[in-house]
Write an enzyme that holds these catalytic residues in place. Structure first.
Site, mmCIF file in Angstrom:
data_model
loop_
_atom_site.group_PDB
_atom_site.id
_atom_site.type_symbol
_atom_site.label_atom_id
_atom_site.label_comp_id
_atom_site.label_asym_id
_atom_site.label_seq_id
_atom_site.Cartn_x
_atom_site.Cartn_y
_atom_site.Cartn_z
ATOM 1 C CE LYS A 107 35.415 5.621 -52.977
ATOM 2 N NZ LYS A 107 35.971 4.846 -51.830
HETATM 3 C C1 LIG Z 1 35.920 5.475 -50.618
HETATM 4 C C2 LIG Z 1 35.926 4.549 -49.492
HETATM 5 C C3 LIG Z 1 35.399 4.910 -48.238
HETATM 6 C C4 LIG Z 1 34.884 6.311 -47.969
HETATM 7 O O1 LIG Z 1 33.698 6.590 -48.672
HETATM 8 P P1 LIG Z 1 33.223 8.099 -48.859
HETATM 9 O O2 LIG Z 1 32.035 8.035 -49.713
HETATM 10 O O3 LIG Z 1 34.354 8.836 -49.494
HETATM 11 O O4 LIG Z 1 32.944 8.622 -47.495
HETATM 12 C C5 LIG Z 1 35.358 3.960 -47.257
HETATM 13 N N1 LIG Z 1 35.857 2.714 -47.449
HETATM 14 C C6 LIG Z 1 36.378 2.343 -48.617
HETATM 15 C C7 LIG Z 1 36.914 0.974 -48.755
HETATM 16 C C8 LIG Z 1 36.418 3.230 -49.679
HETATM 17 O O5 LIG Z 1 36.949 2.846 -50.840
#
Ligand SMILES: *Cc1c(COP(=O)(O)O)cnc(C)c1O
Length: 437
Positions: A107
């Site tokens: 993210k």
């Molecule tokens: C947010 C997150 C996900 C899921 O991603 P999305 O875009 O919400 O589907 C998977 N793994 C980790 C470690 C995350 O932080």
């Protein structure tokens, strides 16, 4: 480029409006009106380019009409101050390691891009202050908080479910201070997300303060996630691998996988996707029954995917809505697998013992789906390793029975003092808090 709402009941928006508003006024998600196809020559030539160069070309296809080239380039280059290496785990399975950013989760890419873009718009407009509301199931909060830390004119409120994120995750957004406030909500992630959505719809609140969202619903967060799909492909090509590519994406709110689907629609040759889930399997159920039935989320050890009603499902439906039978088409292009905590643990232990590669609980779902899908001989699978395993220290150490080294970047957060404000899950309480700031 104009952005329209998936609910089709809101006026079209400019990039700036879509980024500042986050969610359209009809509660729909913004979609770019066009997905530009990149030329085949660009795809062929990617192996000779850096991550930043590739990402800039991809960004230009979306944002080039609205942001001067030099500014956009600076935003992209400054966002991508870390690598996303492709690491071979087995003969035909690769890990796309997205955890080399400041908070060690994928993210960081979207959050850093959005912070820089929003900062640019605020400065350009001479706005005084914008308030970013973000609900987190774990990693969004830290990525957004760190991406926005110290950006002038922006205040960030992180809403997280009390007791449902790991200690390390919590330390990454509750210890920062400055323009970051952590709100500890007595409820689930879905409750936090509902509070944020309600806040955007509340006239009184919006009259008092300029609100925006930094969840993956925001186009500035979710579109940049397509960068690393291109770069992963480039790394394979550079290594001389010419097999068909399957991407397996650990999915919660489905923002990451939707960005991958956008990359495919832009011309990146991808055989198909896999949405890898924990026990929150609303998408798999949709594939099996053609009915989309949101339900309350279930707590699992892959907690960033504990989502019972993935927001970005609306974008997938919108994309595939052009086909006669969207459900059938979605089923061909996006497979899905769901894993229990026991299965996730078993995968982490097995892969660690066999190869020495340490998966995190989310990446483990992505990896296992590539095993279970039974790749053809001329296919390779790439799973997105979405976070560093040390972010889930207790869980992972219990599974493998050895200590996991904590990267220094993470250790630094854990030294800070927790500062958070506890709130019940009612909108009334949340609104009251914001109105009295
Ligand atoms: C947010 C997150 C996900 C899921 O991603 P999305 O875009 O919400 O589907 C998977 N793994 C980790 C470690 C995350 O932080």
């Amino acid at each position: 480029m104009k952005y329209y709402s998936t609910n089709k009941q809101a006026p079209e928006a400019s990039l700036q409006e879509a980024v500042i508003k986050g969610l359209a006024s009809d509660k729909g998600l913004y979609m770019p009106e066009e997905i530009k196809r990149l030329p085949g020559s660009f795809i062929d030539d990617m192996k000779n380019k850096t991550f930043q160069e590739i990402a800039y070309q991809v960004a230009d296809a979306y944002f080039g009409e609205d942001i001067e080239a030099n500014v956009l380039k600076e935003i992209v280059y400054d966002t991508l101050q870390f690598d996303t290496p492709l690491v071979q785990v087995e003969k035909n399975i690769y890990s796309l390691e997205l955890f080399h950013g400041p908070t060690l989760a994928f993210k960081d890419v979207g959050a850093r891009f959005m912070a820089r873009l929003l900062g640019y718009f605020i400065q350009k407009e001479g706005k005084e202050e914008v308030n970013v509301l973000v609900a987190t199931s774990g990693d969004t909060g830290s990525a957004v908080a760190n991406g926005f830390l110290g950006v002038p004119g922006i205040k960030v409120y992180v809403l997280y479910p009390k007791g449902k994120v790991s200690a390390i995750q919590e330390s990454q957004f509750t210890t920062l201070g400055q323009n970051i406030t952590a709100l500890e909500i007595d409820g689930t992630f879905d409750d936090c997300q509902a509070l944020v959505k309600s806040a955007f719809m509340d006239k009184e609140l919006n009259a008092k303060m300029e609100l925006t969202s930094a969840n993956s619903i925001n186009v500035a967060r979710f579109l940049p996630q397509s960068f690393y799909y291109f770069y992963a492909y480039a790394q394979l090509a550079k290594a001389g691998v010419t097999d068909e590519v399957v991407f397996s994406v650990p999915s919660g709110n489905f923002g990451n996988i939707t960005a991958g689907i956008f990359a495919k629609w832009m011309g990146l040759p991808i055989a198909h996707f896999i949405a890898a889930s924990n026990r929150n399997r609303v998408f798999l159920d949709y594939l099996q029954t053609a009915e989309y039935t949101p339900r309350p989320s279930i707590a699992t050890i892959a907690n960033a995917m504990d989502v019972g009603d993935p927001s970005n499902f609306a974008r997938i439906q919108e994309l595939y809505g052009i086909f006669d039978n969207p459900w059938e088409r979605i089923g061909k292009e996006i497979l899905s697998y769901s894993y229990t905590d026991e299965q996730i643990g078993e995968t982490i232990a097995r892969v660690y013992n066999k190869t020495g590669y340490l998966l995190d609980p989310h990446g483990a779902c992505g990896y296992q789906a590539l095993v279970d899908v039974k790749l053809a001989n001329d296919q390779v699978g790439i799973f997105l390793e979405t976070a560093h395993p040390a972010k889930f220290l207790q869980t992972v150490e219990n599974i493998i029975g050895t200590e996991v080294e904590i990267p220094t970047k993470l250790q630094k957060f854990m030294l800070g003092t927790k500062q958070s404000i506890e709130l019940p899950k009612t909108f009334e309480a949340f609104k009251n808090y914001l109105m009295n700031l």
